[in-house]
Design a protein around this motif. Structure first.
Motif, PDB file in Angstrom:
ATOM      1  N   UNK A  89      31.817 -20.913   7.480  1.00 37.23           N
ATOM      2  CA  UNK A  89      32.538 -19.658   7.640  1.00 37.23           C
ATOM      3  C   UNK A  89      33.343 -19.775   8.929  1.00 37.23           C
ATOM      4  N   UNK A  90      34.665 -19.743   8.808  1.00 35.07           N
ATOM      5  CA  UNK A  90      35.571 -19.944   9.935  1.00 35.07           C
ATOM      6  C   UNK A  90      36.365 -18.663  10.176  1.00 35.07           C
ATOM      7  N   UNK A  91      36.388 -18.204  11.413  1.00 38.46           N
ATOM      8  CA  UNK A  91      37.211 -17.060  11.807  1.00 38.46           C
ATOM      9  C   UNK A  91      38.476 -17.580  12.468  1.00 38.46           C
ATOM     10  N   UNK A  92      39.626 -17.016  12.124  1.00 41.87           N
ATOM     11  CA  UNK A  92      40.901 -17.424  12.709  1.00 41.87           C
ATOM     12  C   UNK A  92      41.550 -16.218  13.380  1.00 41.87           C
ATOM     13  N   UNK A  93      41.983 -16.435  14.638  1.00 42.36           N
ATOM     14  CA  UNK A  93      42.511 -15.324  15.440  1.00 42.36           C
ATOM     15  C   UNK A  93      43.787 -15.776  16.155  1.00 42.36           C
ATOM     16  N   UNK A  94      44.929 -15.667  15.464  1.00 46.63           N
ATOM     17  CA  UNK A  94      46.198 -16.109  16.066  1.00 46.63           C
ATOM     18  C   UNK A  94      46.802 -15.059  16.993  1.00 46.63           C
TER      19      UNK A  94
ATOM     20  N   UNK B 144      53.153 -17.900  14.971  1.00 46.21           N
ATOM     21  CA  UNK B 144      51.766 -18.338  15.154  1.00 46.21           C
ATOM     22  C   UNK B 144      50.925 -17.984  13.926  1.00 46.21           C
ATOM     23  N   UNK B 145      51.101 -16.762  13.427  1.00 49.37           N
ATOM     24  CA  UNK B 145      50.269 -16.325  12.301  1.00 49.37           C
ATOM     25  C   UNK B 145      50.492 -17.158  11.046  1.00 49.37           C
ATOM     26  N   UNK B 146      51.738 -17.564  10.779  1.00 50.50           N
ATOM     27  CA  UNK B 146      52.020 -18.308   9.546  1.00 50.50           C
ATOM     28  C   UNK B 146      51.329 -19.670   9.529  1.00 50.50           C
ATOM     29  N   UNK B 147      51.441 -20.503  10.584  1.00 53.31           N
ATOM     30  CA  UNK B 147      50.672 -21.762  10.539  1.00 53.31           C
ATOM     31  C   UNK B 147      49.170 -21.554  10.530  1.00 53.31           C
ATOM     32  N   UNK B 148      48.676 -20.508  11.199  1.00 48.00           N
ATOM     33  CA  UNK B 148      47.248 -20.198  11.096  1.00 48.00           C
ATOM     34  C   UNK B 148      46.868 -19.897   9.653  1.00 48.00           C
ATOM     35  N   UNK B 149      47.720 -19.147   8.963  1.00 44.29           N
ATOM     36  CA  UNK B 149      47.440 -18.816   7.573  1.00 44.29           C
ATOM     37  C   UNK B 149      47.504 -20.059   6.685  1.00 44.29           C
ATOM     38  N   UNK B 150      48.451 -20.949   6.958  1.00 44.78           N
ATOM     39  CA  UNK B 150      48.530 -22.189   6.181  1.00 44.78           C
ATOM     40  C   UNK B 150      47.263 -23.014   6.355  1.00 44.78           C
TER      41      UNK B 150
ATOM     42  N   UNK C 100      40.200 -23.045   3.003  1.00 39.54           N
ATOM     43  CA  UNK C 100      39.652 -22.331   1.843  1.00 39.54           C
ATOM     44  C   UNK C 100      39.745 -23.165   0.572  1.00 39.54           C
ATOM     45  N   UNK C 101      40.768 -23.983   0.483  1.00 36.47           N
ATOM     46  CA  UNK C 101      40.962 -24.842  -0.675  1.00 36.47           C
ATOM     47  C   UNK C 101      39.792 -25.796  -0.865  1.00 36.47           C
ATOM     48  N   UNK C 102      39.103 -26.106   0.237  1.00 33.31           N
ATOM     49  CA  UNK C 102      37.929 -26.980   0.176  1.00 33.31           C
ATOM     50  C   UNK C 102      36.639 -26.201  -0.066  1.00 33.31           C
ATOM     51  N   UNK C 103      36.752 -24.907  -0.342  1.00 30.61           N
ATOM     52  CA  UNK C 103      35.587 -24.122  -0.705  1.00 30.61           C
ATOM     53  C   UNK C 103      34.890 -23.450   0.448  1.00 30.61           C
ATOM     54  N   UNK C 104      35.553 -23.355   1.611  1.00 29.67           N
ATOM     55  CA  UNK C 104      34.947 -22.708   2.771  1.00 29.67           C
ATOM     56  C   UNK C 104      35.520 -21.310   2.944  1.00 29.67           C
ATOM     57  N   UNK C 105      34.735 -20.432   3.571  1.00 33.66           N
ATOM     58  CA  UNK C 105      35.160 -19.048   3.770  1.00 33.66           C
ATOM     59  C   UNK C 105      35.930 -18.906   5.073  1.00 33.66           C
ATOM     60  N   UNK C 106      36.968 -18.112   5.043  1.00 38.94           N
ATOM     61  CA  UNK C 106      37.789 -17.863   6.225  1.00 38.94           C
ATOM     62  C   UNK C 106      37.947 -16.356   6.412  1.00 38.94           C
ATOM     63  N   UNK C 107      37.729 -15.891   7.636  1.00 45.20           N
ATOM     64  CA  UNK C 107      38.071 -14.519   8.018  1.00 45.20           C
ATOM     65  C   UNK C 107      39.287 -14.589   8.926  1.00 45.20           C
ATOM     66  N   UNK C 108      40.393 -14.011   8.470  1.00 43.82           N
ATOM     67  CA  UNK C 108      41.651 -14.053   9.208  1.00 43.82           C
ATOM     68  C   UNK C 108      41.822 -12.717   9.911  1.00 43.82           C
TER      69      UNK C 108
ATOM     70  N   UNK D  15      48.887  -7.923   9.192  1.00 40.98           N
ATOM     71  CA  UNK D  15      48.256  -8.414   7.968  1.00 40.98           C
ATOM     72  C   UNK D  15      49.011  -7.930   6.735  1.00 40.98           C
ATOM     73  N   UNK D  16      49.476  -6.691   6.772  1.00 41.56           N
ATOM     74  CA  UNK D  16      50.217  -6.159   5.630  1.00 41.56           C
ATOM     75  C   UNK D  16      51.554  -6.870   5.423  1.00 41.56           C
ATOM     76  N   UNK D  17      52.068  -7.529   6.453  1.00 39.08           N
ATOM     77  CA  UNK D  17      53.362  -8.222   6.351  1.00 39.08           C
ATOM     78  C   UNK D  17      53.229  -9.717   6.065  1.00 39.08           C
ATOM     79  N   UNK D  18      52.005 -10.230   6.008  1.00 33.32           N
ATOM     80  CA  UNK D  18      51.808 -11.654   5.731  1.00 33.32           C
ATOM     81  C   UNK D  18      52.091 -11.957   4.259  1.00 33.32           C
TER      82      UNK D  18
END
Length: 491
Positions: free
Chosen positions: A15-20, A26-32, A38-46, A53-56
């Motif tokens: 479980x990985x938390x990301x805080x850009x 900054x937010x777009x590469x963090x989201x990528x 997540x593609x490898x089956x791990x959970x992410x909290x952005x 967040x509404x504009x991502x």
């Protein structure tokens, strides 16, 4: 979901938390990176603020269950306009108040981390306070730099004594770089950002933020790769005496850009692009942050006109609703270039435009996301810097023959329309610019190879598994509704 993701999900899930930082660059590469983890089956909290967040961009459907958007309301501070939650919402001189508000997220972020009990938190340079919070909670912490290794190495000395106190000191390569390089700021570039480097209304300088963010982390993840800058990645590790993990270039997949084909605005743009000759159009965009001043706008416009090349220009006229500095295109410019050029002052799908075969060059600000998008689509770069790390990126690209810098006065940044026109024609159509066109094609493998990108993320995930804090094991995360009660609304 592929078998690798299923295996990870059923076994050793992270479980990985990301805080850009609150900037879309900054937010777009963090989201990528979040999507690839997540593609490898791990959970992410952005984690970000509600409006950001509404504009991502929307998540691909197959990843939606692996990524949770966590909304932390941005605290109110004086001089920060209402609804300004990202740097793009603000005039440049107001960004300091956004940093002040961002620092007030310490308590809600600590409460969220305590409730969620993740394995790792990946944070940006602005959150210099997060390493200490993570340590107290027994959570592993990584500084994820969206700046490439050369920029970080030049900006931050690590354990070396940083002797630089004046803008002039940043116009030469620092003493701790042991190999030949020209990666340094021009005077006009560092002068523009020097107040942020040394301090602002937040009371904390960007230099201090960088230093403490790296000092307080367990490892450094960098948006880079060994194929691009191996010497700088090695230097970064030596300077900071911590593991440095390149995560690849994080190019956005064109298929993840949404169904713009049904968008009437994109259809009109595409119809115009379809009428242009292959490789003839200059695409012009200076990113979500950079807004040219009136002189820069005038010379850029008249240079485009003088070049006689067709162009598609996405132009930012304001930085948020409180920006009172009015800029205007030269009188008669749009009439004189009608049919040959388009100026778009609203939304435009950059990746789709760059992928169109009519595009022959990209006049860019040197923001790294734009660089990645251009080179993974084989578009040669013409560079005009404005702020932040762009000057360092531009010198690096110039040094590697991956971009051509428009000549300008190094003291005040002045450039002429003639320089713009000559630079555009050189890179897009003239024989002398073939080196840049060839280099763009050569670099596609580095910037656009999905297998190579996945390998870098697999390496990062392996490191995250291996180096997570043992004192975090056995701590059960709370249920989702308990987390909601602590941090408020979730996206």
């Amino acid at each position: 979901m592929d078998s690798k993701a299923l295996q990870s999900k059923q076994g050793d899930e992270l479980h990985v938390v990301m805080f850009p930082w609150l900037a879309f660059g900054h937010m777009i590469p963090y989201l990528e990176l979040a999507k690839l983890i997540a593609q490898s089956g791990h959970r992410v909290s952005f984690v970000s603020t509600p409006r950001n967040i509404d504009r991502l961009p929307k998540l691909p459907q197959n990843l939606a269950s692996f990524i949770t958007f966590v909304k932390l309301p941005l605290p109110h501070v004086s001089n920060l306009p209402e609804n300004a939650e990202a740097t793009t919402d603000l005039p440049y001189n107001k960004v300091q108040y956004l940093k002040l508000a961002h620092d007030l997220l310490q308590e809600p972020m600590a409460l969220f981390l305590e409730a969620a009990a993740p394995d790792w938190v990946l944070h940006d340079f602005t959150a210099h306070w997060l390493g200490l919070i993570a340590t107290k909670l027994g959570i592993s912490c990584a500084f994820f730099s969206i700046f490439i290794a050369s920029a970080v190495s030049v900006l931050n000395s690590g354990y070396q004594l940083d002797y630089r106190s004046e803008p002039e000191h940043f116009t030469v390569v620092p003493k701790w770089v042991p190999f030949h390089s020209n990666v340094a700021f021009c005077y006009f570039e560092i002068k523009k950002i020097f107040d942020c480097v040394n301090g602002d209304a937040s009371g904390v300088s960007d230099r201090y933020r960088f230093t403490e963010s790296i000092k307080g982390c367990d490892l450094v993840a960098v948006r880079s790769c060994f194929e691009l800058e191996p010497e700088w990645l090695r230097l970064l590790e030596q300077l900071h005496r911590k593991p440095v993990i390149p995560v690849g270039q994080l190019a956005t997949n064109l298929h993840d850009c949404g169904d713009d084909d049904k968008d009437e605005r994109w259809q009109q743009m595409k119809e115009w692009l379809d009428k242009q000759a292959s490789g003839s159009v200059v695409y012009v965009a200076f990113g979500s942050e950079a807004k040219p001043n009136q002189t820069e706008l005038t010379e850029s416009a008249l240079g485009l006109e003088q070049s006689q090349l067709p162009f598609f220009w996405v132009l930012k006229m304001r930085r948020g609703p409180t920006d009172t500095e009015v800029i205007r295109l030269p009188d008669g410019f749009e009439e004189r270039t009608k049919g040959r050029g388009i100026v778009c002052t609203s939304w435009a799908p950059q990746l789709k435009i760059l992928s169109h075969p009519s595009i022959g060059g990209f006049l860019s600000h040197s923001g790294w996301t734009s660089v990645v998008e251009a080179l993974h689509l084989e578009r040669p770069l013409i560079l005009l810097t404005f702020l932040a790390d762009q000057g360092l990126n531009a010198r690096f690209l110039q040094e590697k023959r991956m971009g051509y810098l428009i000549p300008r006065n190094e003291q005040d940044g002045w450039f002429t329309r003639e320089a713009v026109a000559q630079s555009l024609r050189l890179v897009v159509v003239e024989e002398g610019g073939k080196i840049y066109r060839d280099k763009a094609k050569e670099m596609r493998g580095v910037f656009g190879d999905r297998d190579r990108q996945n390998h870098y993320v697999d390496t990062l995930v392996s490191c995250l598994k291996e180096h997570r804090r043992t004192n975090n094991e056995g701590r059960a995360p709370r249920e989702a509704n308990e987390i909601d009660a602590v941090v408020g609304a979730r996206g």
